[in-house]
Design a protein around this motif. Sequence first.
Motif, PDB file in Angstrom:
ATOM      1  N   PRO A   1       8.461   0.049  -0.930  1.00 38.81           N
ATOM      2  CA  PRO A   1       7.834  -1.224  -0.556  1.00 38.81           C
ATOM      3  C   PRO A   1       8.508  -2.429  -1.204  1.00 38.81           C
TER       4      PRO A   1
ATOM      5  N   GLU B   1      12.478   0.537  10.573  1.00 36.19           N
ATOM      6  CA  GLU B   1      11.229   1.296  10.436  1.00 36.19           C
ATOM      7  C   GLU B   1      11.387   2.690  11.045  1.00 36.19           C
TER       8      GLU B   1
ATOM      9  N   GLN C   1       8.683   5.374  10.982  1.00 32.59           N
ATOM     10  CA  GLN C   1       7.523   5.167  11.843  1.00 32.59           C
ATOM     11  C   GLN C   1       7.864   5.369  13.326  1.00 32.59           C
TER      12      GLN C   1
ATOM     13  N   GLN D   1       5.326   5.283   3.892  1.00 29.27           N
ATOM     14  CA  GLN D   1       4.346   4.609   4.729  1.00 29.27           C
ATOM     15  C   GLN D   1       3.686   5.592   5.695  1.00 29.27           C
TER      16      GLN D   1
ATOM     17  N   ALA E   1      -4.823  -0.604   7.139  1.00 26.33           N
ATOM     18  CA  ALA E   1      -3.539  -0.270   6.536  1.00 26.33           C
ATOM     19  C   ALA E   1      -2.432  -0.239   7.581  1.00 26.33           C
ATOM     20  N   ASN E   2      -2.740   0.269   8.765  1.00 25.89           N
ATOM     21  CA  ASN E   2      -1.725   0.335   9.822  1.00 25.89           C
ATOM     22  C   ASN E   2      -1.145  -1.038  10.126  1.00 25.89           C
TER      23      ASN E   2
ATOM     24  N   GLN F   1       0.917  -2.832   7.179  1.00 25.68           N
ATOM     25  CA  GLN F   1       2.185  -2.198   6.847  1.00 25.68           C
ATOM     26  C   GLN F   1       3.344  -3.184   7.014  1.00 25.68           C
TER      27      GLN F   1
ATOM     28  N   ARG G   1      -1.484   6.061   4.034  1.00 21.64           N
ATOM     29  CA  ARG G   1      -2.534   5.038   4.130  1.00 21.64           C
ATOM     30  C   ARG G   1      -2.810   4.432   2.760  1.00 21.64           C
TER      31      ARG G   1
ATOM     32  N   VAL H   1       0.188   2.269   1.525  1.00 24.20           N
ATOM     33  CA  VAL H   1       0.225   0.921   2.103  1.00 24.20           C
ATOM     34  C   VAL H   1      -0.778   0.015   1.397  1.00 24.20           C
TER      35      VAL H   1
ATOM     36  N   ARG I   1       0.900  -3.755  -1.246  1.00 23.30           N
ATOM     37  CA  ARG I   1       1.123  -5.011  -0.525  1.00 23.30           C
ATOM     38  C   ARG I   1       1.223  -6.213  -1.454  1.00 23.30           C
TER      39      ARG I   1
END
Length: 457
Positions: free
Chosen positions: A49, A156, A159, A183, A361-362, A365, A393, A396, A400
Amino acid sequence: MRTAPPPAPAPADARPDADPGAAAAAATEAILADTLSGRARGVVVDSPPGAGKSTLVVRAARELAAAGHRLMVVAQTNAQVDDLVVRLARADPELPLGRLHSSDPRPYDPVLDRYPQVRASAKAGDVAEQAVVVSTAAKWAHVQGVEPWRHAIVDEAYQMRSDALLAVARLFERALFVGDPGQLDPFSQVGTEQWAGLAYDPSASAVAALLAHHPGLPQHRLPVSWRLPASAAPLVSSAFYPFTPFRSGTGPGERRLSFRERADGSPVDRVLDVAADSGWGLLELPARHTPRTDPEAVAAVAQVVRRLLERGGTSTDEHGPGPVPLTADRVAVGTAHRDQAAAVRAALERLGAGGVTVDTANRLQGREYDVTVVLHPLSGRPDATAFHLETGRLCVLASRHRHACVVVCRAGVAELLDEHPSAEPVQLGVSVRFPDGWAAQQAVLAELAAHRVGADG
């Protein structure tokens, strides 16, 4: 989540005494060398992150374009695409950019129209000759009748599902895959158990599928988080990235959070002071099984946000000598479910504390804030489901912030975890994931226990 490689000693660039700037620069140069001059069909980059993933993508794109290579960039959402195009346009006003979009009425952010070097179109042929063309994986999958690109960058990449990679792989010869392995896993609307362990599992991440079929590809990592403070990076690194450790780009005391208004003695103010001092705060409510939109927990989250703004918070960091006011746009609330987020938004509106980002959280991200307030995924629950134990989850939600994170949770989560030990079914051909959600939850709870403030006083 990426499956665990064999344990290895922490590299020198993850040591606290290593110069973070030098370590990050060395990693970036190695990545660019493999991308521009290497012979491998793909290069994989793991980014924790706030490690500068977008900065790396922009720099790699510019250098590939400067070397005369036509480049396509694959992102996962329209918001990510628009953000990358804006970053590229600002970094190089002379770089011809293409924004390939859908045929929807408002297919892209109108801010792109401010940049004359950006050509936007729903047809690949209209933008194919631009030096860099950016679009979503979903849009690229429908592109036909164009000459393949020599190079691609997949943003990403963890993902992105492997079936999405298969749909676009015909469009490029070589690719740089950049993403955060900690993530959330790629999203699927259908059950995926029937493919577990199969080489062609379409629900696996693009990186997992890529490395399963090409294990010899160069793999790099960015070793420094420029977002997470020195108080947070050790926990996030050990709990979620045990085999790819990283460190904070700042040291203890380089970032400070303070309040102009003194605490009123309430548990809410006390937990804010604890978080300002240590980077973490846990406001613990009495143990109780509750509905998912626990009214007491929602109210507590809203009260924490209101007092955070009312007390005139200011932040000081490595970017400037003076304190900067903590405004609502630099605060976020994270939840596990959309109905929880909606309940918190309504509570904040009632308290006159609007303007704060509240989301799952989604949706949080990839985003960054000075202070975050988190409603713990297991707060008030009678069970620990796979959804609520998902490592990504919690990762994330806990990663942040630049200064502090306050977690609101009911007591009893440790006991809940003991009653629901990690017991995921073993499936043939599927590597065991580590860390699992149970272990990560325990690690985070152990840290938060040192910063606990009881809501009952």
